[in-house]
Design a protein around this motif. Structure first.
Motif, PDB file in Angstrom:
ATOM      1  N   GLN A   1       0.838  -1.203   0.000  1.00 45.97           N
ATOM      2  CA  GLN A   1       0.000   0.000   0.000  1.00 45.97           C
ATOM      3  C   GLN A   1       0.876   1.257   0.000  1.00 45.97           C
ATOM      4  O   GLN A   1       0.605   2.211  -0.732  1.00 45.97           O
TER       5      GLN A   1
ATOM      6  N   ARG B   1      -7.421   0.225  -3.426  1.00 45.61           N
ATOM      7  CA  ARG B   1      -8.721  -0.009  -2.777  1.00 45.61           C
ATOM      8  C   ARG B   1      -8.857  -1.458  -2.323  1.00 45.61           C
ATOM      9  O   ARG B   1      -9.354  -1.742  -1.234  1.00 45.61           O
TER      10      ARG B   1
ATOM     11  N   ASP C   1      -6.864  -1.966   0.717  1.00 53.54           N
ATOM     12  CA  ASP C   1      -7.581  -1.379   1.860  1.00 53.54           C
ATOM     13  C   ASP C   1      -8.614  -2.347   2.399  1.00 53.54           C
ATOM     14  O   ASP C   1      -8.741  -2.529   3.615  1.00 53.54           O
TER      15      ASP C   1
END
Lengths: 476, 125
Positions: free
Chosen positions: A263, A290, A293
């Protein structure tokens, strides 16, 4: 027949003995009344000629000695030791002995062998058989018969005087050998038979007592073993569970660390530290970001469940003002709502209710409910309302979203449950975690839907009691 | 030039942090564990320390413990960059640092963090 003597210190036996002793004391009060009644009746109603004074003197002695026994019993009542059972046995023996003596003296003053009450000896020997061991009972039976025989002999031979029941029996009856002998023999047969029967029954009862006691001890020992085994298992399970959570923490960390690194690398590129990126490149990187996440959220959520279950909340509990908690929970969410053109309204009481709870965890619940509401609402509004009554606080999160089909309502708070009418979003653990948090606060959480006639709208409600819920919390 | 000491066992993460902070004009020193970090802190006297918690050799807790006892360096602000999963039972362990920041930290947040603790450089930028 009992082959075993009562075990000293055998508590049920001792209790029985003490109860019996007190029964005899009570009976003796009645016997005194009975003697007086019979004496008066015989003297004044049947006009039998004899002196009542010695009878009353004997009654007075009986009363005094019974009072002493009464007090003695009360003194024994509090204690339950080996010494006490011995004392109770001795006391029983002495009581029967005294009773026999009193009866003999009483008989002497009321006609001796010619008084039909001579068979009252049977009552005494029966009492002895109930109270005492077999040997003692036979001993006392022999003493009783001996006393009666001695009385008859002494009066017969003129060594002591004879008080005749004038008007009741002929004054020569006590000197008729056949009569005297037959009375003594009848008395002996009656007393020994009664002693035999009573000791047999009492021995049987004593055996049963011992058996019951033995069984009880066995059962208790078994229960204890069972309990020990069980608590050992519980301890093992607890340990196992703690170890599992630790393991889960390590695994989660090892899963999370590379994701965090990825990330970070993606954001490094996305934010231009590695040179310019065009819009298409940015779009692909954002998609990757995303998804990562999502994974990071799942890992955190997965860890939450055992942590709440292990009672972590207990350590976080404090007095918390709820208005503040709600305001914190909604930070950032108003922007998300605005992006979707949704109206986000909050209704808080003027004076903030204060409850005992975990601020961080309740924020998590409110954020989760509001987030869901925003996710599943395409137009309209979301309202968060806090109310309180004397016992509890209540939070309503209401939306005008797609609603929840009624068949989904019962399992809505289960792990990985999603409404059948929605796309997959989030980890699927949010509501299940929220439920665990609310339960750990001693509260309730539920959903109502649809709110509108066209099937739209849903409302999530939770309540938390106001008093400190230490007991409920520790159960979780 | 303000110095920042990054203590993290994840080389990729330290590389990202170093890259971002380098770009902002900070001198970034990287240490792979608490023990190395302690040595670097004593040697370099950085203006800010970014500290990971779960690390081999010497973890963040032990580092903070020793660090706080060394008066020569104890005044340097330490920011723990940690993730929720790293505290064994999810409890914020009483851990004497200036601030907790959760992982992953975005580049712009990292820059903001540096500026928050190193005021002189904030003015230059």
């Amino acid at each position: 027949m009992s082959k075993r003597e009562p075990v000293p210190g055998y508590i049920p036996e001792l209790k029985a003995l003490k109860v019996r002793l007190s029964v005899f004391v009570k009976m003796r009060w009645l016997v005194v009344l009975g003697i007086i009644a019979v004496a008066l009746f015989a003297r004044y109603v049947f006009n039998i000629g004899f002196q009542t004074l010695p009878v009353f003197i004997i009654c007075a002695f009986l009363l005094a000695y019974n009072l002493w026994m009464y007090l003695w019993n009360r003194r024994l009542a509090g204690e339950e030791t080996e010494l006490v059972i011995r004392r109770a046995q001795i006391s029983g023996y002495i009581q029967v002995l005294l009773d026999l003596a009193v009866l003999t003296v009483l008989l002497h003053y009321t006609g001796g062998i010619t008084n039909p009450f001579i068979f009252v000896y049977v009552i005494h020997t029966t009492a002895a058989s109930i109270l005492l061991t077999r040997r003692r009972a036979y001993e006392l039976t022999t003493i009783a018969v001996g006393m009666a025989a001695l009385l008859a002999f002494l009066e017969y031979s003129g060594i002591i005087g004879h008080v005749n029941l004038n008007g009741f029996v002929s004054d020569a009856l006590y000197q008729q050998p056949n009569y005297v002998l037959s009375i003594i023999i009848t008395l002996a047969v009656l007393t020994y038979t009664s002693t035999y029967i009573t000791t047999a029954v009492a021995g049987e009862l004593r055996q049963q007592h011992l058996k019951v006691d033995e069984l009880r001890d066995q059962l208790m020992a078994e229960d204890k073993r069972e309990l020990e085994r069980f608590s050992g298992e519980v301890a093992n399970l607890k340990e196992e569970r703690t170890r599992f959570v630790r393991l889960l923490s390590v695994v989660a960390h090892d899963l999370q660390a590379p994701l965090v690194a990825v990330q970070s690398c993606i954001s490094y590129v996305l934010e231009g530290y590695a040179g310019e990126t065009n819009d298409e490149q940015k779009d692909w990187l954002q998609r990757s970001s995303r998804r990562i996440d999502g994974l990071l959220v799942l890992i955190t959520d997965l860890l939450d469940i055992p942590r709440i279950e292990l009672g972590q909340l207990k350590q976080e509990m404090a007095e918390i003002p709820l208005n503040e908690v709600i305001n914190h929970s909604l930070e950032g969410l108003d922007i998300v709502a605005k992006k979707k053109n949704l109206q986000l309204t909050v209704e808080l009481p003027a004076q903030s209710p204060v409850i005992y709870g975990s601020s961080r965890r309740l924020q998590q619940v409110i954020t989760n409910l509001t987030n869901n509401a925003i996710n599943y609402t395409n137009e309209g509004s979301i309202n968060i309302k806090l109310t309180e009554n004397a016992d509890e606080i209540r939070v309503d999160v209401t939306d005008t979203g797609i609603g929840i089909p009624s068949k989904d309502l019962p399992r809505l708070f289960d792990e990985f449950c999603r409404g059948s009418n929605v796309e997959v979003k989030g980890s699927g653990l949010g509501l299940s975690i929220s439920k665990r948090i609310i339960i750990a606060h001693g509260g309730k959480i539920w959903a109502e839907s649809p709110l509108l006639e066209d099937g739209r709208g849903s409302k999530f409600i939770f309540t938390i009691p106001k008093q400190k819920l230490n007991t409920q919390i520790s159960k979780n | 030039m303000a110095k920042i000491l990054v203590i993290d066992d994840d080389a990729d993460l330290s590389a990202v942090m170093k890259g971002v902070l380098d770009r902002e004009g900070y001198i970034v020193i990287v240490a792979a564990n608490g023990k190395e970090g302690l040595a670097q802190a004593r040697k370099e006297k950085p203006d800010l320390i970014l500290l990971d918690v779960m690390m081999p050799v010497m973890d963040g807790f032990l580092f903070a413990d020793e660090f706080n006892r060394d008066m020569a360096i104890a005044k340097i602000p330490v920011v723990a960059i940690t993730s929720y999963v790293e505290s064994p039972l999810g409890q914020p362990v009483p851990f004497d640092v200036a601030e907790y920041v959760s992982k992953p930290i975005k580049p712009k947040d990292l820059v903001a963090l540096a500026k928050k603790y190193i005021k002189t450089d904030a003015k230059k930028n």
